[in-house]
Design a protein around this motif. Structure first.
Motif, PDB file in Angstrom:
ATOM      1  N   ARG A 196      11.508   2.717   6.713  1.00 46.89           N
ATOM      2  CA  ARG A 196      10.239   3.198   7.281  1.00 46.89           C
ATOM      3  C   ARG A 196       9.997   4.660   6.928  1.00 46.89           C
ATOM      4  NH1 ARG A 196      11.552   0.192  11.654  1.00 46.89           N
ATOM      5  NH2 ARG A 196      12.529   1.967  12.674  1.00 46.89           N
ATOM      6  N   SER A 197      11.026   5.465   7.052  1.00 50.59           N
ATOM      7  CA  SER A 197      10.882   6.894   6.747  1.00 50.59           C
ATOM      8  C   SER A 197      10.530   7.127   5.287  1.00 50.59           C
ATOM      9  CB  SER A 197      12.174   7.642   7.091  1.00 50.59           C
ATOM     10  OG  SER A 197      12.397   7.614   8.473  1.00 50.59           O
ATOM     11  N   ILE A 198      11.156   6.386   4.405  1.00 47.69           N
ATOM     12  CA  ILE A 198      10.850   6.503   2.981  1.00 47.69           C
ATOM     13  C   ILE A 198       9.402   6.093   2.732  1.00 47.69           C
ATOM     14  CG2 ILE A 198      11.367   5.563   0.687  1.00 47.69           C
ATOM     15  CD1 ILE A 198      14.294   5.193   1.831  1.00 47.69           C
ATOM     16  N   GLY A 199       8.976   5.004   3.355  1.00 48.80           N
ATOM     17  CA  GLY A 199       7.594   4.550   3.219  1.00 48.80           C
ATOM     18  C   GLY A 199       6.604   5.574   3.716  1.00 48.80           C
ATOM     19  N   GLU A 200       6.902   6.199   4.859  1.00 47.61           N
ATOM     20  CA  GLU A 200       6.013   7.235   5.402  1.00 47.61           C
ATOM     21  C   GLU A 200       5.939   8.433   4.464  1.00 47.61           C
ATOM     22  OE1 GLU A 200       7.536   8.017   9.295  1.00 47.61           O
ATOM     23  OE2 GLU A 200       6.911   6.057  10.049  1.00 47.61           O
ATOM     24  N   PHE A 201       7.075   8.815   3.896  1.00 49.61           N
ATOM     25  CA  PHE A 201       7.084   9.933   2.958  1.00 49.61           C
ATOM     26  C   PHE A 201       6.250   9.623   1.721  1.00 49.61           C
ATOM     27  CE2 PHE A 201       8.997  11.937  -0.809  1.00 49.61           C
ATOM     28  CZ  PHE A 201       8.663  13.259  -0.530  1.00 49.61           C
ATOM     29  N   LEU A 202       6.395   8.414   1.182  1.00 52.23           N
ATOM     30  CA  LEU A 202       5.619   8.043   0.000  1.00 52.23           C
ATOM     31  C   LEU A 202       4.124   7.991   0.313  1.00 52.23           C
ATOM     32  CD1 LEU A 202       7.887   5.353  -1.656  1.00 52.23           C
ATOM     33  CD2 LEU A 202       7.482   7.711  -2.400  1.00 52.23           C
TER      34      LEU A 202
ATOM     35  N   GLN B  61       0.826  -1.206   0.000  1.00 47.15           N
ATOM     36  CA  GLN B  61       0.000   0.000   0.000  1.00 47.15           C
ATOM     37  C   GLN B  61       0.862   1.257   0.000  1.00 47.15           C
ATOM     38  OE1 GLN B  61      -2.606   0.326   3.329  1.00 47.15           O
ATOM     39  NE2 GLN B  61      -3.606   2.157   2.566  1.00 47.15           N
ATOM     40  N   VAL B  62       1.930   1.228   0.748  1.00 47.14           N
ATOM     41  CA  VAL B  62       2.776   2.403   0.897  1.00 47.14           C
ATOM     42  C   VAL B  62       3.514   2.744  -0.391  1.00 47.14           C
ATOM     43  CG1 VAL B  62       4.804   3.304   2.097  1.00 47.14           C
ATOM     44  CG2 VAL B  62       3.045   2.076   3.367  1.00 47.14           C
ATOM     45  N   LEU B  63       3.883   1.752  -1.154  1.00 41.75           N
ATOM     46  CA  LEU B  63       4.735   2.001  -2.305  1.00 41.75           C
ATOM     47  C   LEU B  63       4.015   2.052  -3.644  1.00 41.75           C
ATOM     48  CD1 LEU B  63       7.839  -0.093  -1.331  1.00 41.75           C
ATOM     49  CD2 LEU B  63       7.491   2.348  -1.173  1.00 41.75           C
ATOM     50  N   ALA B  64       2.777   2.434  -3.675  1.00 39.41           N
ATOM     51  CA  ALA B  64       2.051   2.466  -4.944  1.00 39.41           C
ATOM     52  C   ALA B  64       2.749   3.343  -5.972  1.00 39.41           C
ATOM     53  CB  ALA B  64       0.619   2.936  -4.724  1.00 39.41           C
ATOM     54  N   LEU B  65       3.309   4.460  -5.555  1.00 42.30           N
ATOM     55  CA  LEU B  65       4.005   5.345  -6.497  1.00 42.30           C
ATOM     56  C   LEU B  65       5.204   4.661  -7.137  1.00 42.30           C
ATOM     57  CD1 LEU B  65       3.993   8.681  -4.473  1.00 42.30           C
ATOM     58  CD2 LEU B  65       2.663   8.172  -6.530  1.00 42.30           C
ATOM     59  N   VAL B  66       5.959   3.956  -6.342  1.00 44.09           N
ATOM     60  CA  VAL B  66       7.135   3.260  -6.861  1.00 44.09           C
ATOM     61  C   VAL B  66       6.713   1.991  -7.589  1.00 44.09           C
ATOM     62  CG1 VAL B  66       9.309   2.140  -6.236  1.00 44.09           C
ATOM     63  CG2 VAL B  66       8.584   4.201  -5.032  1.00 44.09           C
ATOM     64  N   ARG B  67       5.761   1.270  -7.019  1.00 40.80           N
ATOM     65  CA  ARG B  67       5.302   0.013  -7.618  1.00 40.80           C
ATOM     66  C   ARG B  67       4.761   0.229  -9.024  1.00 40.80           C
ATOM     67  NH1 ARG B  67       1.766  -1.138  -3.986  1.00 40.80           N
ATOM     68  NH2 ARG B  67      -0.024  -0.882  -5.322  1.00 40.80           N
TER      69      ARG B  67
ATOM     70  N   THR C  73      13.194  -2.216  -7.264  1.00 35.74           N
ATOM     71  CA  THR C  73      14.485  -2.728  -6.813  1.00 35.74           C
ATOM     72  C   THR C  73      15.513  -1.613  -6.773  1.00 35.74           C
ATOM     73  OG1 THR C  73      13.992  -4.910  -7.695  1.00 35.74           O
ATOM     74  CG2 THR C  73      16.315  -4.406  -7.284  1.00 35.74           C
ATOM     75  N   ARG C  74      15.589  -0.838  -7.824  1.00 40.97           N
ATOM     76  CA  ARG C  74      16.565   0.253  -7.891  1.00 40.97           C
ATOM     77  C   ARG C  74      16.298   1.307  -6.824  1.00 40.97           C
ATOM     78  NH1 ARG C  74      20.868  -0.225  -8.983  1.00 40.97           N
ATOM     79  NH2 ARG C  74      21.178   1.761  -9.974  1.00 40.97           N
ATOM     80  N   PHE C  75      15.014   1.569  -6.585  1.00 39.60           N
ATOM     81  CA  PHE C  75      14.627   2.541  -5.572  1.00 39.60           C
ATOM     82  C   PHE C  75      15.177   2.138  -4.204  1.00 39.60           C
ATOM     83  CE2 PHE C  75      11.705   3.934  -2.254  1.00 39.60           C
ATOM     84  CZ  PHE C  75      11.616   5.288  -2.511  1.00 39.60           C
ATOM     85  N   TRP C  76      14.913   0.888  -3.790  1.00 35.95           N
ATOM     86  CA  TRP C  76      15.374   0.433  -2.474  1.00 35.95           C
ATOM     87  C   TRP C  76      16.883   0.310  -2.424  1.00 35.95           C
ATOM     88  CZ3 TRP C  76      12.561   1.388   1.381  1.00 35.95           C
ATOM     89  CH2 TRP C  76      11.173   1.345   1.275  1.00 35.95           C
TER      90      TRP C  76
END
Length: 58
Positions: free
Chosen positions: A45-51, A10-16, A24-27
């Motif tokens: 966690r911080s990256i996920g919260e920002f996204l 759910q958190v990474l919809a923008l990246v997904r 993969t490259r993002f992480w």
């Protein structure tokens, strides 16, 4: 040692939405080279919260 942070779908919809390679490259860019696992998780966690914040405003 360089395991990627577990991804909350759910958190990474923008990246997904950019595809598997982009995820993969993002992480790798943000957390793969951090040796300390606690720091790596905290950054993840911080990256996920920002996204999540970005998604709420999109």
């Amino acid at each position: 040692m360089n395991q990627l942070v577990p991804v909350n779908s759910q958190v990474l919809a923008l990246v997904r939405s950019a595809g598997e390679r982009a995820q993969t490259r993002f992480w790798e860019f943000f957390v793969n080279n951090i040796r300390n696992p606690h720091t790596r998780r905290a950054y993840g966690r911080s990256i996920g919260e920002f996204l999540a914040w970005c998604e709420q405003r999109a």
